[in-house]
Scaffold this motif. Structure first.
Motif, PDB file in Angstrom:
ATOM      1  N   GLU A 168      -4.865  -1.915  -9.701  1.00  0.00           N
ATOM      2  CA  GLU A 168      -4.273  -3.132  -9.133  1.00  0.00           C
ATOM      3  C   GLU A 168      -4.899  -4.380  -9.748  1.00  0.00           C
ATOM      4  O   GLU A 168      -4.208  -5.382  -9.969  1.00  0.00           O
ATOM      5  N   LEU A 169      -6.193  -4.334 -10.055  1.00  0.00           N
ATOM      6  CA  LEU A 169      -6.826  -5.463 -10.740  1.00  0.00           C
ATOM      7  C   LEU A 169      -6.160  -5.726 -12.078  1.00  0.00           C
ATOM      8  O   LEU A 169      -5.973  -6.881 -12.484  1.00  0.00           O
ATOM      9  N   VAL A 170      -5.795  -4.654 -12.792  1.00  0.00           N
ATOM     10  CA  VAL A 170      -5.101  -4.812 -14.071  1.00  0.00           C
ATOM     11  C   VAL A 170      -3.756  -5.495 -13.853  1.00  0.00           C
ATOM     12  O   VAL A 170      -3.371  -6.404 -14.610  1.00  0.00           O
ATOM     13  N   SER A 171      -3.022  -5.064 -12.832  1.00  0.00           N
ATOM     14  CA  SER A 171      -1.710  -5.663 -12.581  1.00  0.00           C
ATOM     15  C   SER A 171      -1.840  -7.153 -12.261  1.00  0.00           C
ATOM     16  O   SER A 171      -1.038  -7.969 -12.728  1.00  0.00           O
ATOM     17  N   ARG A 172      -2.840  -7.514 -11.484  1.00  0.00           N
ATOM     18  CA  ARG A 172      -3.053  -8.922 -11.159  1.00  0.00           C
ATOM     19  C   ARG A 172      -3.503  -9.699 -12.405  1.00  0.00           C
ATOM     20  O   ARG A 172      -3.169 -10.878 -12.556  1.00  0.00           O
ATOM     21  N   ALA A 173      -4.263  -9.045 -13.274  1.00  0.00           N
ATOM     22  CA  ALA A 173      -4.689  -9.693 -14.521  1.00  0.00           C
ATOM     23  C   ALA A 173      -3.500  -9.976 -15.423  1.00  0.00           C
ATOM     24  O   ALA A 173      -3.395 -11.051 -16.019  1.00  0.00           O
ATOM     25  N   VAL A 174      -2.593  -9.002 -15.516  1.00  0.00           N
ATOM     26  CA  VAL A 174      -1.378  -9.202 -16.319  1.00  0.00           C
ATOM     27  C   VAL A 174      -0.568 -10.374 -15.763  1.00  0.00           C
ATOM     28  O   VAL A 174      -0.101 -11.241 -16.518  1.00  0.00           O
ATOM     29  N   HIS A 175      -0.404 -10.413 -14.451  1.00  0.00           N
ATOM     30  CA  HIS A 175       0.335 -11.517 -13.830  1.00  0.00           C
ATOM     31  C   HIS A 175      -0.376 -12.847 -14.055  1.00  0.00           C
ATOM     32  O   HIS A 175       0.262 -13.860 -14.384  1.00  0.00           O
ATOM     33  N   GLY A 176      -1.709 -12.847 -13.910  1.00  0.00           N
ATOM     34  CA  GLY A 176      -2.473 -14.091 -14.041  1.00  0.00           C
ATOM     35  C   GLY A 176      -2.452 -14.686 -15.425  1.00  0.00           C
ATOM     36  O   GLY A 176      -2.623 -15.898 -15.586  1.00  0.00           O
ATOM     37  N   ARG A 177      -2.251 -13.848 -16.451  1.00  0.00           N
ATOM     38  CA  ARG A 177      -2.210 -14.355 -17.833  1.00  0.00           C
ATOM     39  C   ARG A 177      -0.785 -14.511 -18.353  1.00  0.00           C
ATOM     40  O   ARG A 177      -0.595 -14.837 -19.521  1.00  0.00           O
ATOM     41  N   SER A 178       0.206 -14.289 -17.509  1.00  0.00           N
ATOM     42  CA  SER A 178       1.591 -14.328 -17.969  1.00  0.00           C
ATOM     43  C   SER A 178       2.222 -15.691 -17.724  1.00  0.00           C
ATOM     44  O   SER A 178       1.656 -16.555 -17.049  1.00  0.00           O
ATOM     45  N   ARG A 179       3.407 -15.857 -18.243  1.00  0.00           N
ATOM     46  CA  ARG A 179       4.177 -17.082 -18.004  1.00  0.00           C
ATOM     47  C   ARG A 179       4.654 -17.163 -16.551  1.00  0.00           C
ATOM     48  O   ARG A 179       5.113 -18.205 -16.107  1.00  0.00           O
ATOM     49  N   ARG A 180       4.541 -16.062 -15.844  1.00  0.00           N
ATOM     50  CA  ARG A 180       5.000 -15.989 -14.457  1.00  0.00           C
ATOM     51  C   ARG A 180       3.879 -16.246 -13.453  1.00  0.00           C
ATOM     52  O   ARG A 180       4.062 -16.031 -12.251  1.00  0.00           O
ATOM     53  N   ARG A 181       2.717 -16.655 -13.905  1.00  0.00           N
ATOM     54  CA  ARG A 181       1.543 -16.729 -13.026  1.00  0.00           C
ATOM     55  C   ARG A 181       1.729 -17.668 -11.838  1.00  0.00           C
ATOM     56  O   ARG A 181       1.049 -17.510 -10.821  1.00  0.00           O
ATOM     57  N   THR A 182       2.644 -18.646 -11.941  1.00  0.00           N
ATOM     58  CA  THR A 182       2.892 -19.533 -10.798  1.00  0.00           C
ATOM     59  C   THR A 182       3.902 -18.940  -9.827  1.00  0.00           C
ATOM     60  O   THR A 182       4.129 -19.488  -8.753  1.00  0.00           O
ATOM     61  N   GLY A 183       4.509 -17.812 -10.203  1.00  0.00           N
ATOM     62  CA  GLY A 183       5.467 -17.148  -9.330  1.00  0.00           C
ATOM     63  C   GLY A 183       4.782 -16.167  -8.405  1.00  0.00           C
ATOM     64  O   GLY A 183       3.561 -15.980  -8.444  1.00  0.00           O
ATOM     65  N   PRO A 184       5.549 -15.487  -7.546  1.00  0.00           N
ATOM     66  CA  PRO A 184       4.957 -14.565  -6.576  1.00  0.00           C
ATOM     67  C   PRO A 184       4.446 -13.280  -7.229  1.00  0.00           C
ATOM     68  O   PRO A 184       4.916 -12.874  -8.295  1.00  0.00           O
ATOM     69  N   PHE A 185       3.465 -12.660  -6.570  1.00  0.00           N
ATOM     70  CA  PHE A 185       2.976 -11.339  -6.945  1.00  0.00           C
ATOM     71  C   PHE A 185       3.163 -10.459  -5.719  1.00  0.00           C
ATOM     72  O   PHE A 185       2.556 -10.696  -4.682  1.00  0.00           O
ATOM     73  N   VAL A 186       4.032  -9.444  -5.836  1.00  0.00           N
ATOM     74  CA  VAL A 186       4.409  -8.619  -4.684  1.00  0.00           C
ATOM     75  C   VAL A 186       4.068  -7.162  -4.963  1.00  0.00           C
ATOM     76  O   VAL A 186       4.331  -6.654  -6.052  1.00  0.00           O
ATOM     77  N   VAL A 187       3.471  -6.499  -3.967  1.00  0.00           N
ATOM     78  CA  VAL A 187       3.066  -5.100  -4.102  1.00  0.00           C
ATOM     79  C   VAL A 187       4.043  -4.206  -3.340  1.00  0.00           C
ATOM     80  O   VAL A 187       4.372  -4.471  -2.180  1.00  0.00           O
ATOM     81  N   PHE A 188       4.500  -3.144  -4.010  1.00  0.00           N
ATOM     82  CA  PHE A 188       5.308  -2.113  -3.353  1.00  0.00           C
ATOM     83  C   PHE A 188       4.572  -0.784  -3.508  1.00  0.00           C
ATOM     84  O   PHE A 188       4.411  -0.288  -4.613  1.00  0.00           O
ATOM     85  N   ASP A 189       4.088  -0.226  -2.400  1.00  0.00           N
ATOM     86  CA  ASP A 189       3.320   1.017  -2.405  1.00  0.00           C
ATOM     87  C   ASP A 189       4.263   2.176  -2.118  1.00  0.00           C
ATOM     88  O   ASP A 189       4.710   2.363  -0.992  1.00  0.00           O
ATOM     89  N   CYS A 190       4.540   2.979  -3.150  1.00  0.00           N
ATOM     90  CA  CYS A 190       5.501   4.079  -2.999  1.00  0.00           C
ATOM     91  C   CYS A 190       5.046   5.111  -1.975  1.00  0.00           C
ATOM     92  O   CYS A 190       5.869   5.773  -1.350  1.00  0.00           O
ATOM     93  N   GLY A 191       3.741   5.260  -1.819  1.00  0.00           N
ATOM     94  CA  GLY A 191       3.233   6.274  -0.909  1.00  0.00           C
ATOM     95  C   GLY A 191       3.130   5.829   0.530  1.00  0.00           C
ATOM     96  O   GLY A 191       2.856   6.652   1.412  1.00  0.00           O
ATOM     97  N   ALA A 192       3.330   4.561   0.781  1.00  0.00           N
ATOM     98  CA  ALA A 192       3.120   4.039   2.136  1.00  0.00           C
ATOM     99  C   ALA A 192       4.421   3.727   2.861  1.00  0.00           C
ATOM    100  O   ALA A 192       4.387   3.251   3.997  1.00  0.00           O
ATOM    101  N   VAL A 193       5.562   4.002   2.240  1.00  0.00           N
ATOM    102  CA  VAL A 193       6.858   3.674   2.834  1.00  0.00           C
ATOM    103  C   VAL A 193       7.562   4.948   3.256  1.00  0.00           C
ATOM    104  O   VAL A 193       7.663   5.897   2.471  1.00  0.00           O
ATOM    105  N   ALA A 194       8.033   4.996   4.487  1.00  0.00           N
ATOM    106  CA  ALA A 194       8.785   6.153   4.975  1.00  0.00           C
ATOM    107  C   ALA A 194      10.042   6.349   4.131  1.00  0.00           C
ATOM    108  O   ALA A 194      10.659   5.373   3.683  1.00  0.00           O
TER     109      ALA A 194
END
Length: 454
Positions: A168-194
């Motif tokens: 997850e740190l890697v995913s946030r790092a990718v977002h933080g260095r991207s052109r989208r860094r001012t946009g939202p960062f949303v997590v979808f956990d496949c294992g936690a959803v019924a």
């Protein structure tokens, strides 16, 4: 299959080259002659409607005319049911592989397609930090080099590695260095959803779409519009639910449950798994097309035991500095350093972080002593602890009645089990319930009884 799907290619133990794929479309005739676009987007749409990657003013072009999609077998040009058709030469096509440079026609507009392929040698980065990630080892500095290059694109990234390696740190790092860094960062956990809620979580729903849908709700892709969505625990997504995720990844548009309106979504996708998805594909437990759609760039993270010798000092210093509470600890006693270097770290960076945070309150002065460490780490050496060595549960003596002894043992067992469960689930109640094989209310009730926070 795998060598063609992934964009990280090369050495047997870690990537050595990065394969970057882009597409250029140049208008060679028609009202928009001379225009050109380049994109690394996985699906490139062409049409007259606003929101298309290549928007044309040609009045013979449909609102959603055609799309270009990268598939395992090659790059596909697909007509989207246009009024005036898509042509390659004199032939009207529904779907065709483009291969190398090729010209096709939409309406009265000729479009020249050019694939842009770039293979970049991966040179370890000079920096030992990247957006919260730290490491002096060659393996980690190669990861930093890949992330620096990939973050600036819209390429989909699949992060692989054992639990606790920092996906997850890697995913946030990718977002933080991207052109989208001012946009939202949303997590979808496949294992936690019924299972019965996956479609609603992904796409959203309208009021009355199903029992309990008392108000309209946007799904995670809508919530991440203009930013990045992190799909965690990808390997936990059941096979029968994978088509729903594939559909939104390919179409880049969603239709809420109970609604007819289609909503376009502009998102960067980063996914993570601790499973070998290539093996899962071969075993028939994971869709090949979904794996391909997500593994445009695959970034494997090394386990802590493989880089502890090079990264130990830097990691400990960093984790002590970013502790979420004030403290004066700055060092480790020599005995602690030896214990850390000999330990196998099955929980990787997450385990190291938890050990340090738990030790700080039991430390005097500015150094962590051996007595502040968990018993298993103090006594286990470099081996996996046996239940007797690793547990904190002690057997009551016959000084008390059998019933009292049984209650004491169960109480100690439950607390020890819950502490380990929280650590393994990263304090995620849904994950904890899934690992324990009980419902969330049961776990929550037990945590409250033992005064443990989830």
């Amino acid at each position: 299959m795998a060598s063609e799907i992934t964009s990280v290619i090369g050495g047997s133990d870690r990537p050595r080259r990065l394969h970057l794929r882009r597409i250029r479309l140049t208008i060679s005739s028609g009202p928009d002659k001379g225009r050109s676009v380049e994109s690394d987007h996985p699906v490139l749409r062409i049409g007259a409607q606003s929101g298309n990657h290549l928007q044309l003013t040609d009045d013979t072009v449909s609102r959603k005319h055609a799309e270009i999609v990268r598939a395992p077998e090659g790059i596909v040009l697909r007509d989207l049911g246009s009024t005036n058709g898509t042509f390659v030469g004199p032939v009207r096509v529904r779907e065709v592989y483009l291969g190398e440079q090729r010209t096709f026609k939409v309406g009265k507009t000729d479009v020249e397609f050019t694939p842009l392929e770039e293979v970049v040698d991966i040179v370890p980065a000079d920096d030992t930090q990247f957006e919260g990630l730290v490491g002096e080892s060659v393996a980690m500095r190669e990861v930093f080099s890949v992330l620096e290059r990939v973050a600036q694109t819209d390429l989909t990234v699949l992060v692989t590695g054992e639990t606790g390696t920092g996906k997850e740190l890697v995913s946030r790092a990718v977002h933080g260095r991207s052109r989208r860094r001012t946009g939202p960062f949303v997590v979808f956990d496949c294992g936690a959803v019924a299972r019965n809620l996956v479609e609603s979580e992904l796409f959203g729903h309208e009021r009355g779409a199903f029992t309990g849908a008392v108000a309209p709700r946007a799904g995670v892709f809508e919530q991440a519009h203009g930013g990045t969505i992190f799909i965690d625990e990808l390997g936990e997504l059941p096979l029968e639910l994978q088509p729903a995720l594939l559909r939104v990844l390919e179409q880049r548009e969603v239709r809420r449950v109970g609604d007819r309106k289609v909503r376009p979504v502009d998102v960067r996708v980063v996914a993570a798994t601790n499973r070998d998805l290539r093996a899962e594909v071969e075993a028939g437990r994971f869709r090949q097309d979904l794996y391909y759609r997500l593994a445009v760039v695959e970034v494997p993270l090394p386990p802590l035991r493989d880089r502890i010798a090079e990264d130990f000092q830097l990691l400990v210093k960093h984790l002590l500095e970013v502790a979420p509470f004030p403290h004066n600890v700055r060092h480790l006693d020599p005995e602690v350093e030896r214990a850390f270097m000999e330990w196998h770290w099955p929980g990787n960076i997450r385990e190291l972080k938890n050990v340090l945070l738990r030790a700080i309150p039991f430390s005097e002065g500015d150094s962590i002593a051996l007595e502040a460490l968990p018993h298993a780490l103090r006594e286990g050496g470099g081996q996996e602890p046996t239940p007797a060595a690793g547990t904190r549960v002690s057997i009551p003596t016959a000084e008390v009645s059998l019933k009292v002894a049984r209650d004491q043992l169960m109480e100690a067992f439950e607390r020890t089990y819950l502490e380990d469960l929280l650590e393994r689930s990263d304090h995620n109640l849904s994950k904890a319930a899934r690992l324990a094989g009980v419902d969330r209310k049961t776990v929550a009730r037990m945590l409250k009884r033992h005064d443990l926070k989830d």
